[in-house]
Design an enzyme around this catalytic site. Structure first.
Site, short mmCIF file in Angstrom:
data_model
loop_
_atom_site.label_atom_id
_atom_site.label_comp_id
_atom_site.label_asym_id
_atom_site.label_seq_id
_atom_site.Cartn_x
_atom_site.Cartn_y
_atom_site.Cartn_z
N ASP A 272 -28.99 -16.12 106.67
CA ASP A 272 -27.89 -15.16 106.73
C ASP A 272 -27.34 -15.18 108.16
OD1 ASP A 272 -27.25 -12.47 104.72
OD2 ASP A 272 -26.42 -12.46 106.76
N SER B 288 -19.69 -13.69 91.01
CA SER B 288 -19.63 -12.99 89.73
C SER B 288 -18.24 -13.01 89.14
CB SER B 288 -20.13 -11.55 89.89
OG SER B 288 -19.54 -10.95 91.00
N HIS C 186 -25.14 -17.52 87.88
CA HIS C 186 -24.81 -16.09 87.96
C HIS C 186 -26.01 -15.24 87.55
CE1 HIS C 186 -22.29 -12.49 86.44
NE2 HIS C 186 -22.63 -12.34 87.70
N ASN D 44 -19.43 -10.78 82.00
CA ASN D 44 -18.51 -9.82 82.61
C ASN D 44 -17.17 -9.78 81.89
OD1 ASN D 44 -20.27 -8.82 84.46
ND2 ASN D 44 -19.60 -10.16 86.14
P1 NAD Z 1 -24.12 -8.36 99.93
O1 NAD Z 1 -22.95 -7.87 100.66
O2 NAD Z 1 -25.26 -7.45 99.67
O3 NAD Z 1 -24.72 -9.63 100.69
C1 NAD Z 1 -23.97 -10.67 101.20
C2 NAD Z 1 -24.73 -11.24 102.40
O4 NAD Z 1 -24.12 -12.46 102.77
C3 NAD Z 1 -24.69 -10.34 103.62
O5 NAD Z 1 -26.00 -10.13 104.08
C4 NAD Z 1 -23.89 -11.14 104.64
O6 NAD Z 1 -24.37 -10.95 105.97
C5 NAD Z 1 -24.15 -12.54 104.19
N1 NAD Z 1 -23.16 -13.52 104.60
C6 NAD Z 1 -21.82 -13.38 104.62
N2 NAD Z 1 -21.26 -14.54 105.06
C7 NAD Z 1 -22.26 -15.39 105.31
C8 NAD Z 1 -22.34 -16.73 105.79
N3 NAD Z 1 -21.25 -17.41 106.11
N4 NAD Z 1 -23.55 -17.29 105.94
C9 NAD Z 1 -24.67 -16.60 105.65
N5 NAD Z 1 -24.66 -15.34 105.19
C10 NAD Z 1 -23.48 -14.75 105.03
O7 NAD Z 1 -23.57 -8.97 98.59
P2 NAD Z 1 -24.29 -9.18 97.19
O8 NAD Z 1 -24.10 -7.97 96.37
O9 NAD Z 1 -25.68 -9.69 97.41
O10 NAD Z 1 -23.40 -10.31 96.54
C11 NAD Z 1 -23.48 -11.67 96.92
C12 NAD Z 1 -22.81 -12.52 95.88
O11 NAD Z 1 -23.41 -12.29 94.62
C13 NAD Z 1 -21.33 -12.23 95.68
O12 NAD Z 1 -20.68 -13.44 95.40
C14 NAD Z 1 -21.32 -11.32 94.48
O13 NAD Z 1 -20.12 -11.38 93.76
C15 NAD Z 1 -22.44 -11.90 93.67
N6 NAD Z 1 -23.06 -10.99 92.69
C16 NAD Z 1 -23.30 -9.70 93.00
C17 NAD Z 1 -23.88 -8.86 92.08
C18 NAD Z 1 -24.20 -7.43 92.41
O14 NAD Z 1 -24.41 -6.64 91.49
N7 NAD Z 1 -24.25 -7.06 93.66
C19 NAD Z 1 -24.20 -9.35 90.81
C20 NAD Z 1 -23.96 -10.69 90.52
C21 NAD Z 1 -23.38 -11.51 91.48
#
Ligand code: NAD
Length: 733
Positions: free
Chosen positions: A357, A443, A464, A514
């Site tokens: 990260d 997603s 996903h 979704n």
């Molecule tokens: P989040 O905001 O909790 O986490 C994202 C992380 O990515 C952060 O810690 C950020 O610091 C890091 N990050 C950003 N740019 C970066 C880079 N260039 N290199 C390394 N790290 C980087 O988000 P999330 O909820 O975990 O979602 C992440 C992905 O999963 C998204 O694409 C989201 O659409 C997808 N997703 C989310 C959910 C959900 O319910 N939250 C469900 C399915 C899919």
């Protein structure tokens, strides 16, 4: 003496015969129609043979008999009621004939004896069971109850209370539990099982054990006089008239545990109560009759289909792993909620993982969450401390991409922005090995859109996962136009190794889950704009069987996330999901009510004394939503609410199936249950439509067509409706 395909009888020492279940060509035994017929012939052969002193019943497999052959249920349950009753009654003849042999019968149970297998065990006079064996009546899990005499014999052998419990919860029991209620007579190690059972048989044949009394007890009414117990049983004395007072009390707990939509457990309890004053044959007749009725319920149809669908989904997933490269090392980019969960799940499955990260704080938080989950599992004794440490060691945290090149698969889980993902993945790709598969956990973005930034789009797929990753079983494996079969295979294999259920879906807005969910959510939001009460909608859908209502669900997902996903998917299907005028989700968003994570959304959220999430009604929300309802509040009945939400859900599922987003109805319905908690008794949107009848679904859709194109049935639905067809019959399996 008798040789069938699945059952054989031969002479053994001491004038005894062995009735052995040994299904040809398969590693397990099960009761299909053929095996039941062979059992009947085998018993007739024993009865006709001169000089036989007793019967030892065994299995030549690692299991005893795992149950009925569920693949036969579909056709059988379509029979007219009277024919089904007759079919069940005729099958019972084999069991009754064995029980009525003028010979002692002893069964040696090793491995699983479940459902029909355990019902066979109960027909024998005496039962020996190994420590590793499991017995039980899991029929309720298929929306059914035992039909081969289980509800008649178990109460008469183990007492009404144990029988009600075992039939109602469907759980398998170990040897000690079985012995405690007298369901078996003797327990021993596997190695000693045969000798122990033979010894019982010898004692019975010599008159030292009154095997006739044991059989006679099963022919009598349950509330007749309690008789002495067979030798070896522990004399639990449940069989008296007093025990019958318990039915009313047990009914309360069974009703609470089984819920409104799954009637089997309660029906079994009623059946056992009604059959209690009857002798065996009358009780069996009642059971056959009741079984034929429960077999025709929606829950049975759906749960039997889901059982079969699970096998289909597994088989397809296995097929899709062909050509996969083994995943020995994985990497995850982004240590947020999703990335942390994916890394944990990988490590827990024994696949070492690097997680990277930009923010060291995010990495620390991810590790702290892993530690918290492991500590909880260790405390609950679901994991030993050494295993927990191994899981911790399998996760390496870092801020750069070092070592990612050696990973077999890299899963990206950074912010949900197309430009960012493109930029970051293009840079990452340059550091990866030739063999590394790259997967995005996006997603809502299309895999093809992200892939355009890549040099090797054939190595790129979507993976996903759902939130929370460690708990949610489904993973959509998204195949973009350029994704190679080999890359898909590796992603499927990785998901499989993580003990998830992978379903391969075609790329497109919202993929499968979704997208179909959005049709349902959009319908709820439109209902609110028409004056519907969001709480009444939530209540109606919970009463229908969903784990939570649509507004509550948006609070859990996060209003900002839900709103963003809605925009992206809506743009993909503008005809059926156009922007909503007076959108409650958008209103929550502008008011900063982001749902559970911000403490308020459609509801107010907090934690109770024990730290569990707690939700309460916020009076302010009613006023807020009233601003979206120019015509004032409007009452909808529960039936109206259910149709308004479930019909678009069905229609969108039908579109997805027809477009080949997923290849079978089985995968589609399974995905909706696993990812969304679509009520099990419906079996998923397509099975639900099949149950209602496509003609009925189309009729209801047409009546609601004024509310938008999301109620327009697909051409396929109209075709099925006209021809009396169903999705499952038309499905490609
Ligand atoms: P989040 O905001 O909790 O986490 C994202 C992380 O990515 C952060 O810690 C950020 O610091 C890091 N990050 C950003 N740019 C970066 C880079 N260039 N290199 C390394 N790290 C980087 O988000 P999330 O909820 O975990 O979602 C992440 C992905 O999963 C998204 O694409 C989201 O659409 C997808 N997703 C989310 C959910 C959900 O319910 N939250 C469900 C399915 C899919």
């Amino acid at each position: 003496m008798y040789q069938g395909r699945n059952v054989r009888v031969g002479a053994i020492e001491g004038g005894f015969v062995e009735l052995c279940f040994d299904r040809t060509g398969e590693p397990i035994n099960k009761f299909d129609a053929r095996t039941v017929a062979e059992l009947k012939e085998a018993v007739a052969a024993i009865a006709a043979a001169p000089g036989v002193r007793g019967v030892l019943a065994t299995s030549a497999k690692d299991v005893f008999i795992v149950g009925a052959d569920i693949t036969e249920f579909g056709e059988k349950f379509k029979l007219p009621h009277a024919d089904l009753v007759e079919d069940v009654r005729a099958s019972n003849e084999a069991f009754v004939a064995l029980e009525d042999l003028a010979l002692p019968t002893v069964v040696a149970v090793d491995g699983y004896a479940l459902g029909g297998g355990f019902e066979f065990v109960l027909t024998c006079a005496l039962r020996a069971m190994s420590h590793r064996a499991q017995v039980g009546l899991p029929e309720v899990k298929l929306g059914l109850f035992p039909g081969f005499g289980g509800t008649v014999r178990l109460p008469r052998v183990a007492g009404a209370q144990a029988a009600v419990q075992w039939v109602a919860d469907g759980q398998p029991r170990g040897a000690e539990a079985a012995l405690a209620v007298g369901a078996v007579d003797v327990v021993c190690d596997s190695e000693r099982l045969r000798a122990t059972a033979l010894d019982l048989l010898r004692q019975a044949a010599d008159g030292a054990i009154d095997w006739r009394a044991a059989q006679q007890r099963k022919r009598r009414p349950l509330n007749g006089h309690a008789h002495g117990h067979t030798n070896g049983s522990n004399g639990n004395g449940h069989n008296g008239a007093q025990a019958l007072d318990g039915f009313a009390e047990w009914r309360v707990s069974v009703a609470a545990a089984s819920g409104a939509h799954q009637p089997a457990a309660l029906a079994a309890l009623d059946l056992m109560e009604r059959a209690a004053p009857l002798d065996r044959d009358a009780a069996l007749a009642l059971e056959s009759e009741a079984f034929a009725r429960i077999a025709r319920t929606q829950a049975a149809a759906a749960l039997v289909q889901s059982f079969l669908s699970e096998q289909v989904v597994k088989k397809i997933a296995r097929r899709r792993t062909q050509g996969a490269q083994p995943v020995r090392q994985a990497a995850v980019l982004g240590a947020g909620i999703m990335g942390g969960g994916i890394a944990f799940t990988s490590a827990r499955a024994g696949i070492p993982v690097r997680i990277s990260d930009l923010s060291p704080k995010a990495l620390d938080a991810a590790v702290a969450e892993v530690d918290r989950q492991l500590a909880r599992q260790v405390k609950a004794r679901r994991l030993n401390p050494e295993r927990a440490q191994a899981v911790q060691r399998a996760i390496t945290t870092q801020t750069g991409h070092a070592g990612f090149g050696e990973a077999d698969i890299v899963v990206e889980a950074i912010v949900e922005r197309l430009d960012t993902k493109r930029q970051v993945l293009a840079a990452l790709e340059a550091t990866l090995g030739e063999h590394t598969v790259l997967a995005s956990n996006t997603s809502s973005l299309c895999i093809d859109d992200i892939a355009r930034a890549l040099k090797r789009p054939e190595r790129f797929v979507g993976m996903h996962f759902f939130n929370p990753v460690p708990a949610m079983p489904l993973v959509e494996i998204v195949q973009g136009k350029a994704s190679s079969e080999a890359a898909v295979a590796t992603a499927v294999a990785y998901a499989h190794a993580m003990k998830k259920t992978p379903v391969v879906v075609k790329d497109g807005p919202g993929f499968l889950v979704n997208r179909v969910l959005m049709a349902y959510t959009g319908a709820a939001l439109r209902l609110i704009a028409e004056g519907g009460d969001y709480q009444a909608i939530d209540r109606a859908m919970v009463a229908f069987g969903w784990p939570m209502g649509p507004s509550h669900l948006q609070d859990v997902i996060g209003i900002d996330t839900g709103s963003h996903v809605a925009d992206v998917i809506g743009a993909g299907y503008p005809q059926r999901m156009p922007p909503i005028e007076r959108d409650a989700l958008k209103l929550m968003l502008v008011k900063g009510r982001l749902g559970q994570k911000s403490g308020a959304g459609f509801y107010r959220h907090g934690r109770d004394g024990a730290g569990r999430p707690m939700r309460e009604v916020d009076p302010a929300v009613q006023d807020l939503l009233a601003t979206l309802q120019p015509e004032g509040p409007r009452g909808f009945t529960d039936e109206e609410i259910v149709d308004r939400l479930m019909l678009p859900f069905i229609v969108e599922a039908a579109h997805a199936l027809q477009e080949g987003v997923v290849s079978t109805p089985a995968e589609l319905d399974m995905a909706m249950q696993l990812a969304l908690g679509c009520p099990a008794y419906t079996g998923g949107p397509l099975k639900y439509a099949d149950w209602l009848g496509l003609d009925e679904v189309v009729r209801r859709c047409d009546a609601l067509r004024v509310h938008g194109a999301m109620y327009e049935p697909t051409p396929r639905m109209r075709q099925l409706a006209a021809g009396g067809g169903t999705f499952y019959e038309q499905g490609s399996f």
